[in-house]
Scaffold this active site. Structure first.
Site, PDB file in Angstrom:
ATOM      1  N   VAL A 123      18.558 -20.643 -34.236  1.00 17.01           N
ATOM      2  CA  VAL A 123      19.668 -20.725 -33.285  1.00 17.01           C
ATOM      3  C   VAL A 123      20.851 -19.888 -33.770  1.00 17.01           C
ATOM      4  O   VAL A 123      21.467 -19.141 -33.005  1.00 17.01           O
ATOM      5  CB  VAL A 123      20.074 -22.208 -33.076  1.00 17.01           C
ATOM      6  N   LEU A 168       4.640 -27.612 -15.478  1.00 10.34           N
ATOM      7  CA  LEU A 168       3.506 -28.406 -14.981  1.00 10.34           C
ATOM      8  C   LEU A 168       2.207 -27.691 -15.340  1.00 10.34           C
ATOM      9  O   LEU A 168       1.236 -27.755 -14.589  1.00 10.34           O
ATOM     10  CB  LEU A 168       3.600 -28.611 -13.465  1.00 10.34           C
ATOM     11  N   GLY A 198       4.008 -28.622 -28.485  1.00  9.09           N
ATOM     12  CA  GLY A 198       4.204 -28.596 -29.936  1.00  9.09           C
ATOM     13  C   GLY A 198       5.560 -27.974 -30.194  1.00  9.09           C
ATOM     14  O   GLY A 198       6.429 -27.979 -29.326  1.00  9.09           O
ATOM     15  N   CYS A 250      10.909 -28.464 -31.362  1.00  7.56           N
ATOM     16  CA  CYS A 250      11.927 -29.126 -30.527  1.00  7.56           C
ATOM     17  C   CYS A 250      11.410 -30.352 -29.786  1.00  7.56           C
ATOM     18  O   CYS A 250      11.891 -31.455 -30.018  1.00  7.56           O
ATOM     19  CB  CYS A 250      12.493 -28.121 -29.541  1.00  7.56           C
ATOM     20  N   LYS A 262       2.979 -21.791 -29.430  1.00  3.44           N
ATOM     21  CA  LYS A 262       2.944 -21.165 -28.098  1.00  3.44           C
ATOM     22  C   LYS A 262       2.958 -19.657 -28.310  1.00  3.44           C
ATOM     23  O   LYS A 262       3.258 -19.191 -29.412  1.00  3.44           O
ATOM     24  CB  LYS A 262       4.123 -21.630 -27.238  1.00  3.44           C
TER      25      LYS A 262
HETATM   26  C1  UGA Z   1      12.185 -25.868 -25.866  1.00  4.19           C
HETATM   27  C2  UGA Z   1      13.000 -25.822 -24.558  1.00  4.19           C
HETATM   28  O1  UGA Z   1      12.224 -25.221 -23.525  1.00  4.19           O
HETATM   29  C3  UGA Z   1      14.311 -25.042 -24.738  1.00  4.19           C
HETATM   30  O2  UGA Z   1      15.079 -25.106 -23.546  1.00  4.19           O
HETATM   31  C4  UGA Z   1      15.097 -25.682 -25.888  1.00  4.19           C
HETATM   32  O3  UGA Z   1      16.308 -24.977 -26.147  1.00  4.19           O
HETATM   33  C5  UGA Z   1      14.252 -25.645 -27.145  1.00  4.19           C
HETATM   34  O4  UGA Z   1      13.028 -26.392 -26.903  1.00  4.19           O
HETATM   35  C6  UGA Z   1      15.045 -26.266 -28.271  1.00  4.19           C
HETATM   36  O5  UGA Z   1      15.348 -27.459 -28.208  1.00  4.19           O
HETATM   37  O6  UGA Z   1      15.470 -25.541 -29.182  1.00  4.19           O
HETATM   38  P1  UGA Z   1      10.530 -24.178 -27.122  1.00  4.19           P
HETATM   39  O7  UGA Z   1      10.212 -25.334 -28.028  1.00  4.19           O
HETATM   40  O8  UGA Z   1      10.847 -22.861 -27.730  1.00  4.19           O
HETATM   41  O9  UGA Z   1      11.804 -24.537 -26.176  1.00  4.19           O
HETATM   42  O10 UGA Z   1       9.264 -23.964 -26.197  1.00  4.19           O
HETATM   43  P2  UGA Z   1       8.823 -24.237 -24.689  1.00  4.19           P
HETATM   44  O11 UGA Z   1       8.571 -22.951 -24.032  1.00  4.19           O
HETATM   45  O12 UGA Z   1       9.713 -25.185 -24.016  1.00  4.19           O
HETATM   46  O13 UGA Z   1       7.394 -24.945 -24.934  1.00  4.19           O
HETATM   47  C7  UGA Z   1       7.288 -26.133 -25.692  1.00  4.19           C
HETATM   48  C8  UGA Z   1       5.855 -26.594 -25.751  1.00  4.19           C
HETATM   49  O14 UGA Z   1       5.427 -27.105 -24.484  1.00  4.19           O
HETATM   50  C9  UGA Z   1       4.838 -25.515 -26.111  1.00  4.19           C
HETATM   51  O15 UGA Z   1       3.911 -26.054 -27.034  1.00  4.19           O
HETATM   52  C10 UGA Z   1       4.162 -25.176 -24.801  1.00  4.19           C
HETATM   53  O16 UGA Z   1       2.848 -24.729 -24.980  1.00  4.19           O
HETATM   54  C11 UGA Z   1       4.184 -26.529 -24.114  1.00  4.19           C
HETATM   55  N1  UGA Z   1       4.142 -26.437 -22.632  1.00  4.19           N
HETATM   56  C12 UGA Z   1       5.158 -25.857 -21.942  1.00  4.19           C
HETATM   57  C13 UGA Z   1       3.075 -26.989 -21.946  1.00  4.19           C
HETATM   58  O17 UGA Z   1       2.123 -27.549 -22.552  1.00  4.19           O
HETATM   59  N2  UGA Z   1       3.051 -26.933 -20.582  1.00  4.19           N
HETATM   60  C14 UGA Z   1       4.066 -26.365 -19.875  1.00  4.19           C
HETATM   61  O18 UGA Z   1       3.994 -26.366 -18.627  1.00  4.19           O
HETATM   62  C15 UGA Z   1       5.137 -25.801 -20.575  1.00  4.19           C
END
Ligand code: UGA
Length: 452
Positions: free
Chosen positions: A13, A249, A256, A259, A320
């Site tokens: 960050v 969705l 994972g 966050c 991811k």
């Molecule tokens: C997340 C939030 O999206 C950010 O807004 C926030 O600032 C950040 O956490 C934080 O607190 O610092 P991030 O952890 O980088 O961001 O990743 P995401 O893109 O949100 O994905 C999180 C996880 O959810 C991944 O493992 C992804 O594969 C999974 N995911 C996401 C799903 O399984 N399905 C979905 O539809 C979307």
């Protein structure tokens, strides 16, 4: 008003915030205590994988808009704003460890000049900033704390800062909040002015809600598997309702990263300290944990017969795509469980192999995706990196021992896989169910455009 901004902590960050502020011609001083990390940054190198960050940092260093130091005295003498961006890792019981935040607060209290504003960007449990504000109220002058949580996603961090839809500023001191809004605001973003605790809850509430959405669609996927529905069609149909929305969705292996798992637990813990049981959060975590094992069960069922000695190729290790972050990555649980069951596991990731290696004892790491799949009894897709979606699956068909794919991210095109001769299993996807006019690959396109 022109501000010099000190940023405590050149982690994820801190670095993104610092580089983006410097590129907007703010004067930024990054205060990093780790000498190795500091040296890497001074040389213009970024110790994490984040698209676009290194050139931005280098440009800021070259232009003299940003410098990296460990000299707090100098930073506090110059800065009118101190951004706290240090880590708040989870303790064993799920509570956030605030040691680093408290150290920064103590340093700022001892050395800041009058008029300094403290900006809390670290994710701290609701109520923390209000409590810390008490410590900074005293003589000879008060230091206002403005909570300004971060909403950036790894892999899209710079874009998320620049195209933010909201900038939250929470605090008691109106003038301080306006100063922070002026520095952190970006065109098009709504400024949400509130108190510290509400600002902190916006952050935890947002991450927890998104995590709930993911666990919800995963449960729908699980019942699709039982009832014969198709989760892609269901998510599409549900998502067209603007009250629901299609984003987050995407069913599959679940969430994972550093966050969601941490923040969902921390909000549940924080509520628990007030005697409140946040059942939805507990369930979201439980569903998420189970989803990884469901995936392994799918692989077991798909290989038919004993899994001992079967060669399973895992594609994707990072939590991811777009990052080398392995924190709470599904791949580790999946690989370890498969090994426990006696399978031979080989894995590949385009960028996370170095970080993954110590977490995957006994797992063979392949140089390329094609090398990974060679001789495999089953290909298990765990992270939807574009390079896997665009593999030559006809070539893969000739490399594998058995043409079997279990897609933990529902990201491969079922029809194309079948056309290449693969037996395909997704998560809640039914063979033969066509989502008219929208193919799986559309999802990837829509996501890259920030729509899905
Ligand atoms: C997340 C939030 O999206 C950010 O807004 C926030 O600032 C950040 O956490 C934080 O607190 O610092 P991030 O952890 O980088 O961001 O990743 P995401 O893109 O949100 O994905 C999180 C996880 O959810 C991944 O493992 C992804 O594969 C999974 N995911 C996401 C799903 O399984 N399905 C979905 O539809 C979307």
């Amino acid at each position: 008003m022109d501000h010099t901004i000190a940023i405590a902590g050149a982690g994820y960050v801190g670095l993104v915030t610092g580089a983006c502020l410097a590129s907007a011609r703010r004067r930024v001083i990054m205060v990093e205590v780790d000498p190795e990390r500091r040296q890497t940054l001074v040389e213009g190198r970024v110790p994490i994988y984040e698209p676009g960050l290194e050139p931005l940092l280098r440009a800021a260093l070259d232009a003299g808009h940003l410098r990296v130091t460990d000299d707090w005295e100098d930073a506090l003498a110059q800065a009118s704003m101190v951004v706290v961006a240090v880590g708040t890792p989870p303790r064993a019981d799920g509570r956030a460890d605030l040691t680093a935040v408290e150290q920064v607060i103590a340093t700022v209290r001892a050395g800041a000049r009058p008029g300094t504003v403290l900006v809390m960007k670290s994710t701290v449990p609701p109520g923390t900033s209000a409590r810390l504000q008490q410590q900074l109220r005293g003589e000879p002058f008060a230091i206002p704390i403005v909570s300004c949580p971060e909403f950036l996603r790894e892999g899209a961090a710079i874009e998320d800062v620049r195209n933010a839809t909201r900038v939250v500023v929470g605090g008691l001191d109106r003038d301080a909040c306006e100063r922070v809004a002026e520095v952190m605001g970006v065109p098009g973003a709504e400024i949400v002015r509130t108190d510290n605790t509400s600002a902190e809850l916006i952050k935890y509430g947002s991450n927890s809600f998104l995590a709930l959405k993911i666990s919800f669609i995963n449960e729908i996927a699980n019942v699709c598997d039982l009832m014969g529905g198709d989760v892609d069609a269901v998510a599409h149909g549900m998502g067209l309702d603007p009250r629901i929305g299609r984003a987050f969705l995407n069913a599959g292996l679940g969430f994972g990263g550093s966050c969601f798992p941490k923040d969902v637990r921390a909000l549940d813990q924080a509520a628990g300290r007030y005697g409140y049981s946040f059942w939805m959060l507990k369930t979201a975590i439980e569903v998420n944990d189970q989803q990884r094992m469901r995936f392994v069960s799918k692989i077991r069922a798909a290989v038919e017969g004993p899994i001992e000695g079967k060669r399973i190729a895992i594609l994707g290790l990072a939590f991811k795509p777009g990052t080398d972050d392995m924190r709470q990555a599904c791949s580790v649980d999946v690989a370890m469980r498969l090994m426990e069951l006696g399978a031979e596991v080989v894995a590949h990731d385009p960028v996370a192999m170095e970080k993954a290696a110590p977490m995957l004892p006994g797992v063979e790491l392949a140089e390329s995706a094609y090398e990974a799949v060679a001789g495999a009894d089953c290909v298990a897709l765990v992270t939807e990196w574009p390079e896997y979606l665009h593999m030559n699956w006809n070539r893969v068909r000739h490399l594998v021992k058995r043409p079997l794919v279990v897609d933990g991210r529902n990201c491969l095109d079922r029809d194309e896989m079948s056309a290449c001769g693969f037996t395909y299993h997704g998560m809640g996807r039914q063979p033969g169910v066509v989502l008219w006019g929208r193919r799986a690959t559309d999802r990837v396109r829509l996501e890259s455009e920030g729509v899905a």
